[in-house]
Design a protein around this motif. Structure first.
Motif, PDB file in Angstrom:
ATOM      1  N   UNK A  49       0.829  -1.205   0.000  1.00 50.24           N
ATOM      2  CA  UNK A  49       0.000   0.000   0.000  1.00 50.24           C
ATOM      3  C   UNK A  49       0.866   1.259   0.000  1.00 50.24           C
ATOM      4  N   UNK A  50       1.990   1.222   0.704  1.00 57.28           N
ATOM      5  CA  UNK A  50       2.877   2.392   0.749  1.00 57.28           C
ATOM      6  C   UNK A  50       3.511   2.669  -0.611  1.00 57.28           C
ATOM      7  N   UNK A  51       3.690   1.617  -1.416  1.00 55.85           N
ATOM      8  CA  UNK A  51       4.313   1.775  -2.730  1.00 55.85           C
ATOM      9  C   UNK A  51       3.295   2.005  -3.841  1.00 55.85           C
ATOM     10  N   UNK A  52       2.021   1.807  -3.541  1.00 55.27           N
ATOM     11  CA  UNK A  52       0.962   1.900  -4.564  1.00 55.27           C
ATOM     12  C   UNK A  52       0.975   3.268  -5.231  1.00 55.27           C
ATOM     13  N   UNK A  53       0.812   3.268  -6.540  1.00 58.85           N
ATOM     14  CA  UNK A  53       0.749   4.511  -7.310  1.00 58.85           C
ATOM     15  C   UNK A  53       2.097   4.952  -7.832  1.00 58.85           C
ATOM     16  N   UNK A  54       3.126   4.740  -7.059  1.00 58.97           N
ATOM     17  CA  UNK A  54       4.448   5.207  -7.491  1.00 58.97           C
ATOM     18  C   UNK A  54       5.052   4.295  -8.555  1.00 58.97           C
ATOM     19  N   UNK A  55       4.695   3.054  -8.545  1.00 56.57           N
ATOM     20  CA  UNK A  55       5.209   2.157  -9.586  1.00 56.57           C
ATOM     21  C   UNK A  55       4.755   2.608 -10.961  1.00 56.57           C
ATOM     22  N   UNK A  56       3.555   3.158 -11.040  1.00 56.54           N
ATOM     23  CA  UNK A  56       3.056   3.657 -12.327  1.00 56.54           C
ATOM     24  C   UNK A  56       3.796   4.929 -12.741  1.00 56.54           C
ATOM     25  N   UNK A  57       4.146   5.769 -11.770  1.00 55.34           N
ATOM     26  CA  UNK A  57       4.848   7.011 -12.096  1.00 55.34           C
ATOM     27  C   UNK A  57       6.311   6.778 -12.413  1.00 55.34           C
ATOM     28  N   UNK A  58       6.863   5.672 -11.902  1.00 54.35           N
ATOM     29  CA  UNK A  58       8.273   5.353 -12.152  1.00 54.35           C
ATOM     30  C   UNK A  58       8.356   3.943 -12.743  1.00 54.35           C
ATOM     31  N   UNK A  59       7.856   3.764 -13.972  1.00 51.60           N
ATOM     32  CA  UNK A  59       7.775   2.409 -14.544  1.00 51.60           C
ATOM     33  C   UNK A  59       9.131   1.770 -14.791  1.00 51.60           C
ATOM     34  N   UNK A  60      10.185   2.580 -14.886  1.00 51.13           N
ATOM     35  CA  UNK A  60      11.504   2.024 -15.146  1.00 51.13           C
ATOM     36  C   UNK A  60      12.224   1.518 -13.910  1.00 51.13           C
ATOM     37  N   UNK A  61      11.641   1.748 -12.737  1.00 51.21           N
ATOM     38  CA  UNK A  61      12.291   1.338 -11.491  1.00 51.21           C
ATOM     39  C   UNK A  61      11.815  -0.051 -11.095  1.00 51.21           C
ATOM     40  N   UNK A  62      12.753  -0.957 -10.945  1.00 50.47           N
ATOM     41  CA  UNK A  62      12.415  -2.298 -10.461  1.00 50.47           C
ATOM     42  C   UNK A  62      12.357  -2.264  -8.934  1.00 50.47           C
ATOM     43  N   UNK A  63      11.217  -2.644  -8.388  1.00 51.68           N
ATOM     44  CA  UNK A  63      10.978  -2.524  -6.950  1.00 51.68           C
ATOM     45  C   UNK A  63      11.002  -3.893  -6.292  1.00 51.68           C
ATOM     46  N   UNK A  64      11.700  -3.964  -5.166  1.00 54.85           N
ATOM     47  CA  UNK A  64      11.770  -5.197  -4.396  1.00 54.85           C
ATOM     48  C   UNK A  64      11.190  -4.924  -3.000  1.00 54.85           C
ATOM     49  N   UNK A  65       9.879  -5.137  -2.802  1.00 57.32           N
ATOM     50  CA  UNK A  65       9.292  -4.914  -1.475  1.00 57.32           C
ATOM     51  C   UNK A  65       9.654  -6.044  -0.526  1.00 57.32           C
ATOM     52  N   UNK A  66      10.025  -5.676   0.705  1.00 53.86           N
ATOM     53  CA  UNK A  66      10.444  -6.690   1.672  1.00 53.86           C
ATOM     54  C   UNK A  66       9.866  -6.347   3.037  1.00 53.86           C
ATOM     55  N   UNK A  67       9.125  -7.287   3.614  1.00 53.21           N
ATOM     56  CA  UNK A  67       8.630  -7.158   4.979  1.00 53.21           C
ATOM     57  C   UNK A  67       9.403  -8.148   5.840  1.00 53.21           C
ATOM     58  N   UNK A  68      10.177  -7.629   6.782  1.00 48.94           N
ATOM     59  CA  UNK A  68      11.068  -8.461   7.574  1.00 48.94           C
ATOM     60  C   UNK A  68      10.695  -8.392   9.045  1.00 48.94           C
ATOM     61  N   UNK A  69      10.663  -9.541   9.689  1.00 46.59           N
ATOM     62  CA  UNK A  69      10.461  -9.533  11.131  1.00 46.59           C
ATOM     63  C   UNK A  69      11.815  -9.261  11.782  1.00 46.59           C
ATOM     64  N   UNK A  70      12.010  -7.987  12.158  1.00 41.06           N
ATOM     65  CA  UNK A  70      13.306  -7.563  12.661  1.00 41.06           C
ATOM     66  C   UNK A  70      13.164  -6.181  13.282  1.00 41.06           C
TER      67      UNK A  70
END
Length: 295
Positions: A218-239
């Protein structure tokens, strides 16, 4: 009005590294670069010219001219096409650079200046400017992998939104992938609701982890469309957040954090995570304050 990158210099090796980083930022952004030296001595009524008994090129004013000439030369050799200007401003470094941050798109400083104490990882000017600057502040420190990702800390707070936007832009400018890290524990996750069939706050197995993964998406939603050339690696870590980000900085080219996150105390200008990564990250760190904090 064209974009403006400001870099603070004091003649130290750290500030010259900041000049090179600032020149690259200006080139990527198509921005002007302003090299600024905060000249404290005139305010203290100290003689600035050469001593009658010394060489004609001595004195504080000539020293400042030489260090500025070296910094400007370093900037132009790093990014030949960038428009470089310079300024000597009377005042204490933090005050001078905070004023510059009101008109700049980015302020760049070295992690330690000439006056730094031995063993101190990050100087007071860098830390305080990160807390009080009115635009993003890039603190340049040793380390960083030129082929690594831009790493951004994500906590789902409104104050963290500008940091995510800045990280996407940096990844796009650098042609880098973006690693969006959300670290969570049972202590920093949002409180659960009481279930109707039991007097308990316990989540079903896996539900909390899934909720934290949704938070990142949800935090990244919308920005992927504005920056289509950026490969995004979302990571949720228990830490713990600071440990996760410092660990990720070991293979990153840039770490981006907000000044304060979801767990910040009211009135605290710079959060504990931001301070921790400024002191212990293994790559340059950008601190981006939220709109409410900048005002």
């Amino acid at each position: 009005m064209s974009a403006l990158v400001v870099v603070g210099v004091d003649g130290s090796a750290s500030s010259l590294a900041a000049v090179e980083a600032a020149a690259r930022e200006a080139r990527w952004r198509g921005a002007e670069l302003r090299v600024v030296h905060a000249f404290l001595w005139p305010a203290m009524h100290v003689p600035l010219g050469p001593s009658p008994l010394g060489p004609p090129d001595g004195g504080l004013r000539n020293m400042v001219e030489r260090l500025l000439a070296e910094a400007v030369g370093r900037a132009r050799s790093t990014a030949p096409g960038v428009d470089v200007s310079h300024a000597v401003v009377t005042g204490e470094p933090l005050t001078v650079l905070e004023a510059q941050s009101r008109v700049a798109d980015l302020v760049v400083v070295g992690s330690r200046g000439i006056g730094g104490f031995v063993g101190l990882l990050v100087g007071s000017t860098a830390v305080h400017l990160a807390a009080h600057g009115r635009c993003p502040v890039l603190v340049v420190r040793a380390g960083g992998d030129e082929d690594g990702p831009v790493v951004v800390g994500v906590d789902g707070s409104a104050a963290g939104e500008p940091a995510i936007e800045f990280a996407f832009m940096e990844a796009a400018l650098r042609g880098a992938r973006l690693s969006a890290i959300h670290a969570w524990t049972l202590w920093n996750a949002p409180p659960s609701e009481i279930h109707e069939d039991a007097d308990t706050y316990t989540d079903p197995p896996g539900e909390l982890a899934e909720a934290e993964e949704r938070l990142v998406s949800e935090a990244l939603a919308g920005r992927r469309q504005r920056y289509p050339g950026v490969r995004v690696e979302p990571r949720a870590l228990r830490s713990q957040t600071r440990e996760a980000l410092i660990r990720a900085s070991g293979s990153a080219q840039l770490l981006v954090v907000g000044a304060r996150g979801r767990g910040g105390f009211a009135g605290l200008v710079l959060g504990s995570v931001s301070q921790a990564v400024l002191h212990h990250a293994q790559c340059p760190v950008a601190v981006v304050r939220g709109a409410a904090e900048r005002s």
